[in-house]
Design an enzyme around this catalytic site. Structure first.
Site, mmCIF file in Angstrom:
data_model
loop_
_atom_site.group_PDB
_atom_site.id
_atom_site.type_symbol
_atom_site.label_atom_id
_atom_site.label_comp_id
_atom_site.label_asym_id
_atom_site.label_seq_id
_atom_site.Cartn_x
_atom_site.Cartn_y
_atom_site.Cartn_z
ATOM 1 N N ASN A 278 0.857 -1.189 0.000
ATOM 2 C CA ASN A 278 0.000 0.000 0.000
ATOM 3 C C ASN A 278 0.894 1.241 0.000
ATOM 4 O O ASN A 278 1.495 1.569 1.019
ATOM 5 C CB ASN A 278 -0.885 -0.034 1.266
ATOM 6 C CG ASN A 278 -1.714 1.226 1.425
ATOM 7 O OD1 ASN A 278 -1.837 2.024 0.492
ATOM 8 N ND2 ASN A 278 -2.286 1.404 2.603
ATOM 9 N N LYS B 271 -0.017 4.194 -0.194
ATOM 10 C CA LYS B 271 -0.710 5.347 0.404
ATOM 11 C C LYS B 271 -0.590 6.560 -0.533
ATOM 12 O O LYS B 271 -0.672 6.397 -1.746
ATOM 13 C CB LYS B 271 -0.186 5.630 1.810
ATOM 14 C CG LYS B 271 -0.146 4.368 2.674
ATOM 15 C CD LYS B 271 0.013 4.665 4.134
ATOM 16 C CE LYS B 271 0.206 3.374 4.899
ATOM 17 N NZ LYS B 271 0.034 3.514 6.327
ATOM 18 N N HIS C 73 -9.512 0.670 4.891
ATOM 19 C CA HIS C 73 -8.242 0.898 5.593
ATOM 20 C C HIS C 73 -8.501 1.841 6.775
ATOM 21 O O HIS C 73 -9.320 2.761 6.676
ATOM 22 C CB HIS C 73 -7.211 1.495 4.631
ATOM 23 C CG HIS C 73 -5.828 1.517 5.209
ATOM 24 N ND1 HIS C 73 -5.429 2.453 6.134
ATOM 25 C CD2 HIS C 73 -4.766 0.704 5.007
ATOM 26 C CE1 HIS C 73 -4.172 2.208 6.476
ATOM 27 N NE2 HIS C 73 -3.748 1.151 5.812
ATOM 28 N N GLU D 17 -6.958 4.269 7.901
ATOM 29 C CA GLU D 17 -6.776 5.701 7.632
ATOM 30 C C GLU D 17 -8.013 6.274 6.954
ATOM 31 O O GLU D 17 -8.381 7.427 7.173
ATOM 32 C CB GLU D 17 -5.510 5.906 6.785
ATOM 33 C CG GLU D 17 -4.258 5.690 7.623
ATOM 34 C CD GLU D 17 -3.036 5.218 6.854
ATOM 35 O OE1 GLU D 17 -3.044 5.282 5.606
ATOM 36 O OE2 GLU D 17 -2.079 4.773 7.511
ATOM 37 N N GLU E 171 -5.356 -5.533 10.598
ATOM 38 C CA GLU E 171 -4.390 -4.456 10.799
ATOM 39 C C GLU E 171 -4.698 -3.726 12.105
ATOM 40 O O GLU E 171 -5.532 -2.801 12.112
ATOM 41 C CB GLU E 171 -4.460 -3.459 9.644
ATOM 42 C CG GLU E 171 -4.114 -4.019 8.298
ATOM 43 C CD GLU E 171 -3.510 -2.947 7.417
ATOM 44 O OE1 GLU E 171 -2.359 -3.112 7.012
ATOM 45 O OE2 GLU E 171 -4.176 -1.935 7.159
ATOM 46 N N GLY F 162 2.404 1.909 10.748
ATOM 47 C CA GLY F 162 3.330 3.025 10.619
ATOM 48 C C GLY F 162 4.019 3.408 11.909
ATOM 49 O O GLY F 162 4.530 4.517 12.044
ATOM 50 N N SER G 121 3.469 -2.482 10.302
ATOM 51 C CA SER G 121 4.922 -2.439 10.484
ATOM 52 C C SER G 121 5.615 -3.739 10.102
ATOM 53 O O SER G 121 6.571 -4.168 10.764
ATOM 54 C CB SER G 121 5.275 -2.031 11.927
ATOM 55 O OG SER G 121 4.774 -0.735 12.214
ATOM 56 N N GLY H 145 4.782 1.153 4.731
ATOM 57 C CA GLY H 145 6.087 1.789 4.556
ATOM 58 C C GLY H 145 7.102 0.957 3.789
ATOM 59 O O GLY H 145 7.786 1.472 2.886
HETATM 60 C C1 PEP Z 1 -0.749 -0.094 6.030
HETATM 61 O O1 PEP Z 1 -0.714 1.017 5.535
HETATM 62 O O2 PEP Z 1 -1.720 -0.830 5.807
HETATM 63 C C2 PEP Z 1 0.367 -0.530 6.857
HETATM 64 C C3 PEP Z 1 0.295 -1.719 7.415
HETATM 65 O O3 PEP Z 1 1.393 0.333 6.999
HETATM 66 P P1 PEP Z 1 2.840 -0.016 7.659
HETATM 67 O O4 PEP Z 1 3.316 -1.290 7.024
HETATM 68 O O5 PEP Z 1 3.688 1.164 7.306
HETATM 69 O O6 PEP Z 1 2.618 -0.166 9.113
#
Ligand code: PEP
Length: 262
Positions: free
Chosen positions: A12, A14, A103, A105, A175, A181, A220, A242
């Site tokens: 992703n 983003k 998601h 966010e 998640e 993040g 993460s 990320g």
């Molecule tokens: C995400 O954006 O779904 C995500 C898991 O981000 P990260 O891997 O940066 O924690």
């Protein structure tokens, strides 16, 4: 891994990168870095405006393309939105094969409610897209002992409008919001505990179809910790934020999935 499910690694991006040329380069670097394992599907989900560009850059690589969100209607007065009809594109030539729905966010910043998630998941399936429905508890919900209840509520809602007509080719991403993040990934045991709850609900709702639905962990994930998740019975891949912007890290996660699937 004991279950006969294909694994899925979804990157992703983003709202990154800010320039189209950089998106093109990133796609090329991912193509060069990733070695596709036999039993693993790999996609990247760039911003909508780069979908076609990235798809073009990845043609022939085996790495697919997904969207980060969509509306549930096919067309109409929904300024700024992208529809499932647009993503599914011409017959046999989709702009995107997958779409992330719900998601955290988007739940946090864009008013994505359980009800909207339900409509979007059903619409994606109706258009032949594979929805990746994202669910997970906040830190506060975890601290107050509500994590499992939140997972159950969000998943029940996400699949509430799924019927057999659109098929059940979907994925679920667990998640935990506190792990996204933050560099504070969940433990493999915690990810498996949540995935087991999700699996139980999927099987209760869909029978054997439910045991074929991949459950991803997200939060993460790195090249270093990925194997910790992929060794678990009900974790069939990862939704990666990320690290999906770093070709070598993303490739290491794909390789870890391949090692676990083989
Ligand atoms: C995400 O954006 O779904 C995500 C898991 O981000 P990260 O891997 O940066 O924690």
């Amino acid at each position: 891994m004991s279950a006969p499910r294909r694994m899925l690694i979804a990157g992703n991006w983003k709202m990154n990168p800010t320039r189209a040329a950089d998106a093109h380069v990133l796609a090329q670097l991912i193509d060069a870095a990733v070695t596709l394992p036999v039993d693993v599907d790999v996609i990247v989900c760039p911003p909508t405006i780069y979908l076609d560009l990235v798809r073009g850059a990845l043609i022939g690589s085996g790495v697919g393309v997904g969207a980060q969100t969509m509306h549930w209607e096919a067309s109409g007065a929904y300024t700024g939105e992208t529809s499932p009809a647009m993503l599914s594109g011409d017959r046999g030539n989709p702009i995107a094969t997958h779409v992330i729905i719900g998601h955290s966010e988007r739940r946090q910043y864009d008013g994505e409610t359980d009800e909207k998630v339900a409509r979007k998941v059903a619409a994606a399936l109706a258009y032949g897209l594979i929805p990746i429905a994202a669910i997970g508890e906040t830190l506060e919900e975890r601290r107050t002992g509500q994590a499992e209840a939140v997972v159950r509520r969000q998943l029940t809602a996400a699949i509430s409008e799924v019927d057999t007509l659109g098929g059940r080719r979907m994925a679920i991403a667990y998640e935990p919001v506190w792990a996204i993040g933050t560099s504070m990934a969940a433990s493999g045991a915690d990810a498996q505990a949540a995935a087991a709850v999700i699996r139980e609900l999927l099987v209760a709702a869909f029978g054997s179809d439910g045991s074929a639905i991949p459950i991803l962990y997200g939060g993460s994930v790195t090249g270093e910790n990925a194997a910790e998740f992929f060794g678990r019975d009900d974790v069939d891949g990862a939704l990666v934020g990320g690290a999906s912007l770093k070709p070598e890290a993303f490739a290491a996660i794909v390789a870890a999935a391949g090692a676990s699937a083989s």
